[in-house]
Design a protein around this motif. Sequence first.
Motif, PDB file in Angstrom:
ATOM      1  N   GLU A 179       0.811  -1.219   0.000  1.00 53.91           N
ATOM      2  CA  GLU A 179       0.000   0.000   0.000  1.00 53.91           C
ATOM      3  C   GLU A 179       0.847   1.272   0.000  1.00 53.91           C
ATOM      4  O   GLU A 179       0.369   2.344  -0.376  1.00 53.91           O
ATOM      5  N   ALA A 180       2.119   1.163   0.370  1.00 54.48           N
ATOM      6  CA  ALA A 180       3.020   2.314   0.344  1.00 54.48           C
ATOM      7  C   ALA A 180       3.618   2.542  -1.043  1.00 54.48           C
ATOM      8  O   ALA A 180       4.346   3.503  -1.248  1.00 54.48           O
ATOM      9  N   GLY A 181       3.323   1.645  -1.983  1.00 49.63           N
ATOM     10  CA  GLY A 181       3.847   1.797  -3.335  1.00 49.63           C
ATOM     11  C   GLY A 181       5.188   1.137  -3.560  1.00 49.63           C
ATOM     12  O   GLY A 181       5.847   1.391  -4.566  1.00 49.63           O
ATOM     13  N   VAL A 182       5.598   0.273  -2.656  1.00 48.39           N
ATOM     14  CA  VAL A 182       6.856  -0.462  -2.807  1.00 48.39           C
ATOM     15  C   VAL A 182       6.578  -1.694  -3.662  1.00 48.39           C
ATOM     16  O   VAL A 182       5.675  -2.480  -3.357  1.00 48.39           O
ATOM     17  N   LEU A 183       7.344  -1.851  -4.740  1.00 41.08           N
ATOM     18  CA  LEU A 183       7.177  -3.005  -5.617  1.00 41.08           C
ATOM     19  C   LEU A 183       7.573  -4.268  -4.872  1.00 41.08           C
ATOM     20  O   LEU A 183       8.661  -4.353  -4.307  1.00 41.08           O
ATOM     21  N   ARG A 184       6.698  -5.260  -4.903  1.00 39.81           N
ATOM     22  CA  ARG A 184       6.950  -6.543  -4.242  1.00 39.81           C
ATOM     23  C   ARG A 184       7.104  -7.685  -5.238  1.00 39.81           C
ATOM     24  O   ARG A 184       7.758  -8.685  -4.941  1.00 39.81           O
ATOM     25  N   ALA A 185       6.483  -7.556  -6.417  1.00 40.83           N
ATOM     26  CA  ALA A 185       6.600  -8.598  -7.444  1.00 40.83           C
ATOM     27  C   ALA A 185       6.227  -7.992  -8.794  1.00 40.83           C
ATOM     28  O   ALA A 185       5.401  -7.085  -8.874  1.00 40.83           O
ATOM     29  N   PHE A 186       6.863  -8.524  -9.830  1.00 37.36           N
ATOM     30  CA  PHE A 186       6.578  -8.117 -11.210  1.00 37.36           C
ATOM     31  C   PHE A 186       6.777  -9.344 -12.083  1.00 37.36           C
ATOM     32  O   PHE A 186       7.785 -10.036 -11.956  1.00 37.36           O
ATOM     33  N   ASN A 187       5.821  -9.592 -12.951  1.00 35.55           N
ATOM     34  CA  ASN A 187       5.958 -10.685 -13.903  1.00 35.55           C
ATOM     35  C   ASN A 187       4.959 -10.464 -15.023  1.00 35.55           C
ATOM     36  O   ASN A 187       4.282  -9.444 -15.058  1.00 35.55           O
ATOM     37  N   TRP A 188       4.870 -11.429 -15.902  1.00 33.30           N
ATOM     38  CA  TRP A 188       3.982 -11.351 -17.060  1.00 33.30           C
ATOM     39  C   TRP A 188       2.830 -12.321 -16.861  1.00 33.30           C
ATOM     40  O   TRP A 188       2.989 -13.357 -16.204  1.00 33.30           O
ATOM     41  N   THR A 189       1.684 -12.036 -17.437  1.00 36.64           N
ATOM     42  CA  THR A 189       0.505 -12.877 -17.201  1.00 36.64           C
ATOM     43  C   THR A 189       0.705 -14.322 -17.650  1.00 36.64           C
ATOM     44  O   THR A 189       0.062 -15.209 -17.102  1.00 36.64           O
ATOM     45  N   ASP A 190       1.614 -14.563 -18.581  1.00 34.32           N
ATOM     46  CA  ASP A 190       1.838 -15.954 -18.967  1.00 34.32           C
ATOM     47  C   ASP A 190       2.542 -16.750 -17.859  1.00 34.32           C
ATOM     48  O   ASP A 190       2.652 -17.959 -17.936  1.00 34.32           O
ATOM     49  N   TYR A 191       2.995 -16.074 -16.798  1.00 32.52           N
ATOM     50  CA  TYR A 191       3.624 -16.732 -15.652  1.00 32.52           C
ATOM     51  C   TYR A 191       2.829 -16.458 -14.368  1.00 32.52           C
ATOM     52  O   TYR A 191       3.350 -16.565 -13.265  1.00 32.52           O
ATOM     53  N   GLU A 192       1.552 -16.127 -14.514  1.00 31.42           N
ATOM     54  CA  GLU A 192       0.730 -15.714 -13.376  1.00 31.42           C
ATOM     55  C   GLU A 192       0.580 -16.810 -12.324  1.00 31.42           C
ATOM     56  O   GLU A 192       0.672 -16.531 -11.121  1.00 31.42           O
ATOM     57  N   GLU A 193       0.381 -18.036 -12.734  1.00 32.10           N
ATOM     58  CA  GLU A 193       0.211 -19.123 -11.772  1.00 32.10           C
ATOM     59  C   GLU A 193       1.450 -19.277 -10.906  1.00 32.10           C
ATOM     60  O   GLU A 193       1.353 -19.398  -9.682  1.00 32.10           O
ATOM     61  N   ARG A 194       2.605 -19.242 -11.526  1.00 35.97           N
ATOM     62  CA  ARG A 194       3.868 -19.346 -10.787  1.00 35.97           C
ATOM     63  C   ARG A 194       4.026 -18.157  -9.828  1.00 35.97           C
ATOM     64  O   ARG A 194       4.446 -18.311  -8.688  1.00 35.97           O
TER      65      ARG A 194
END
Length: 177
Positions: free
Chosen positions: A27-42
């Motif tokens: 909620e503070a705007g700190v990035l915790r994860a980034f990926n692409w939807t083709d890897y969403e399950e992982r």
Amino acid sequence: MNEPLPDTLILDRLDTPIGTAIVVTDEAGVLRAFNWTDYEERMNAWISRRYPGAAVRAGRSPIRAALEAYFAGEVKALERLAWAAIGTSFQRQVWTALCQIPTGETWSYARLAQAVGRPTAVRAVGLANGSNPVALVVPCHRVIGSNGTLTGYGGGLPRKRWLLAHEGASFRDQMAA
């Protein structure tokens, strides 16, 4: 890692020229994860393991504007974004070193290993690089082979190729040959 885990994570989806990205911030705007939807399950499995009990809600990411600016051509727009990644001490050391690679440049895995003070740990550095949960902002795509060729990228080599070209980085493209 001694910092408290967030109670709530915000999940946003961002259409980009190379696919739809999933951006997870606190909620503070700190990035915790980034990926692409083709890897969403992982990625969902990773979030469940690393942030047990955190509520994940859909919403507009506080860092969306910076990401949109990056994909629109402001390639340095991500440099000041805050990120926090759960990993081993060695992994976090490698991820911090990745942030030293200037936009538009690349390093080899050997150079990255030297930057973390472990010049013989090239394979371990490669594994840590590949475990980066906050890709793009922590620019794991800027690491290439010693001979200048593209090597693995969790988002796929076509995305890595696009990101490096977008940033103006030099590399040997085996596909163009």
